[in-house]
Design a protein around this motif. Structure first.
Motif: not given
Length: 506
Positions: A346, A335-336, A388, A390-391, A379, A344, A300, A331, A411, A303
């Motif tokens: 990712l 924080k993305v 953006y 998510e992982p 996101m 932050t 990750y 995961s 990611p 990203s």
């Protein structure tokens, strides 16, 4: 910029631009001067956190590359050739001082350009880049030759001399431009070569500013030139140029193949760091408290936009379910968000194009039967305008699935079970790539079996992603060839010549 403020909005922080962006219309840097493209065309570059235009770049084409290469050739054959190793080292040392002084500005430029979390770069990035510059400064005085004994009749002395290859072309990737450029600038300056750099069109600003600092450090004009533009135009012209002696490229294997074809015209030397689909192997005796976060960030970090990301996670049966649960939980804690906020972890992907590509792989994984354990969605909310994701974690993956075969560059992690050491080696090596790998185990016999058996340029044991400039980094199989760092990289910027001196006639 006040790094301690966490409450500022993304738009408010984006107004705190470096002085370098007071004029967002950027030009090429050729022969020490800012010059527009000969066509006067321009291209936009975007802030991936907002989707907004960040700056406009001059659109370099074949004629701009040709102009820069001619300048680099004149500089190579001109005053730069008179710089002694000590003088070159002094330039590199002054550059290191300036780079450190302006590191916050350069890192902000990189973050705005490609979305890397700013505070992660500020905390962890400086020492690695500075160490790399200083390593190559030391190499400037470490270039030698040889006086081999010969079996010739008479009074003949033989020497082997190492000389700079000449003009180096460099195509720098967007996923870490500040660090990547140092593995070109370092050996170029240490050996006495000159360079034409083509940054990625998505992330050119930090490289342009770095070139400006090189001039401030005392580098003669024309030794390092930067031409911005598209890869299919400026990059292709640089790869094919008949007066470029060496080309360094970091990017996809597909583009690497095209560069190999383009290099045939003048048999230029190549340094290629290409794609990867790296295995990260967790044995049942691993320390999971360390392995879970280590494996997670092996995927990750940035990203997932790292060529050596350990996206194929092989987990030994017996701990597979436990590890998958812990990895999914970890995961979800990452924080993305806004790359300019301190917490932050990712940031965004580099572009809408890349986001769409990664989401396509997520859909393919589900269609082929993989189980989506975590993430998988773009996101929304305050982050909806940026790129953006998510992982994302897949379970129930086989090594034959697309998500386990192709480089995703996002990611997205896949967990694949294995039983024995032999099976782990077979699965790990069942890939056309061979860039890097990881092993997590407390058994020294297992570790050494994996270290010797894995077909990859790097094997990390109970860690992931460590790189030292004196050790270096490189690929195997379709992950490229050539070495970044260490003595062998310096050797790649030199050629050998033999001298036979007949002492009877001297």
């Amino acid at each position: 910029m006040d790094h301690d403020e966490k409450t500022m909005s993304l738009n408010e922080r984006s107004t705190l631009l470096p002085n370098f962006l007071e004029d967002p219309n950027k030009k090429h840097l050729i022969d020490g001067q800012w010059v527009a493209s000969m066509s006067e065309e321009r291209i936009d570059t975007f802030n991936p956190a907002t989707g907004a235009v960040l700056a406009t770049l001059s659109r370099g084409r074949t004629q701009d590359i040709d102009r820069a290469v001619q300048v680099a050739r004149r500089a190579f054959e001109g005053p730069w050739r008179l710089f002694t190793p000590a003088a070159r080292q002094q330039v590199i040392m002054r550059f290191a001082e300036l780079f450190e002084k302006h590191f916050d500005e350069l890192t902000l430029l990189e973050s705005l350009d490609m979305g890397a979390p700013l505070h992660k770069r500020l905390r962890a990035g400086k020492s690695g880049i500075i160490q790399t510059i200083l390593y190559f400064a030391a190499q400037a005085r470490n270039i030698g030759g040889a006086l081999p004994h010969n079996s010739l009749a008479g009074n003949v002395t033989t020497m082997i001399i190492q000389a700079p290859v000449g003009v180096v072309g460099a195509i720098i990737p967007w996923n870490g431009p500040l660090f990547s450029q140092m593995h070109v600038l370092g050996p170029v300056l240490a050996t006495g070569c000159t360079a034409v750099i083509k940054p990625a069109e998505d992330a050119s600003l930090a490289i342009l500013r770095t070139a400006e600092l090189l001039l401030e450090a005392g580098l003669p004009p024309g030794v390092v030139n930067v031409v911005t533009g598209l890869g299919v135009e400026a990059g292709a012209a640089l790869a094919a140029h008949p007066d470029v002696n060496r080309l360094a490229f970091t990017g996809s294997t597909q583009v690497g193949r095209e560069i190999i074809k383009a290099s045939a015209g003048n048999m230029k030397r190549l340094q290629l760091e290409l794609g990867g689909k790296s295995p990260d192997i967790v044995f049942a005796d691993a320390d999971l408290e360390k392995a879970v976060p280590g494996v997670a960030m092996g995927v990750y970090s940035n990203s997932g936009q790292i060529c050596f990301a350990g996206t194929r996670i092989f987990v030994q049966r017996g701990i597979q379910e436990e590890f998958l649960d812990q990895l999914a939980s970890y995961s979800k804690t990452l924080k993305v968000g806004n790359p300019l906020e301190e917490d932050t972890v990712l940031g965004p992907l580099i572009s809408q194009r890349q986001l769409d590509r990664v989401l396509g792989y997520v859909r393919t994984g589900q269609d082929e039967g993989a189980s989506l354990v975590a993430g998988g969605s773009r996101m929304g909310g305050d982050l909806a305008e940026g790129y953006y994701l998510e992982p994302t974690l897949f379970g129930q993956v086989t090594n034959a699935m697309t998500v386990a075969r192709e480089e995703i560059f996002g990611p997205v992690a896949s967990v694949i079970p294995f039983g024995t050491v032999e099976e782990a080696l077979r699965l790990a090596n069942d890939t056309p790539y061979g860039l890097a790998s990881g092993v997590w185990s407390s058994n020294v016999n297992t570790v050494m079996r994996m270290v010797h058996g894995i077909q990859a340029g790097t094997v990390w044991v109970n860690c992931y992603g460590l790189i030292d400039p004196a050790v270096g980094f490189g690929g195997y199989k379709e992950s490229g060839y050539g070495w970044k760092g260490g003595e062998s990289q310096i050797d790649g910027y030199l050629y050998q010549k033999a001298a036979y001196i007949n002492g009877s006639n001297v």
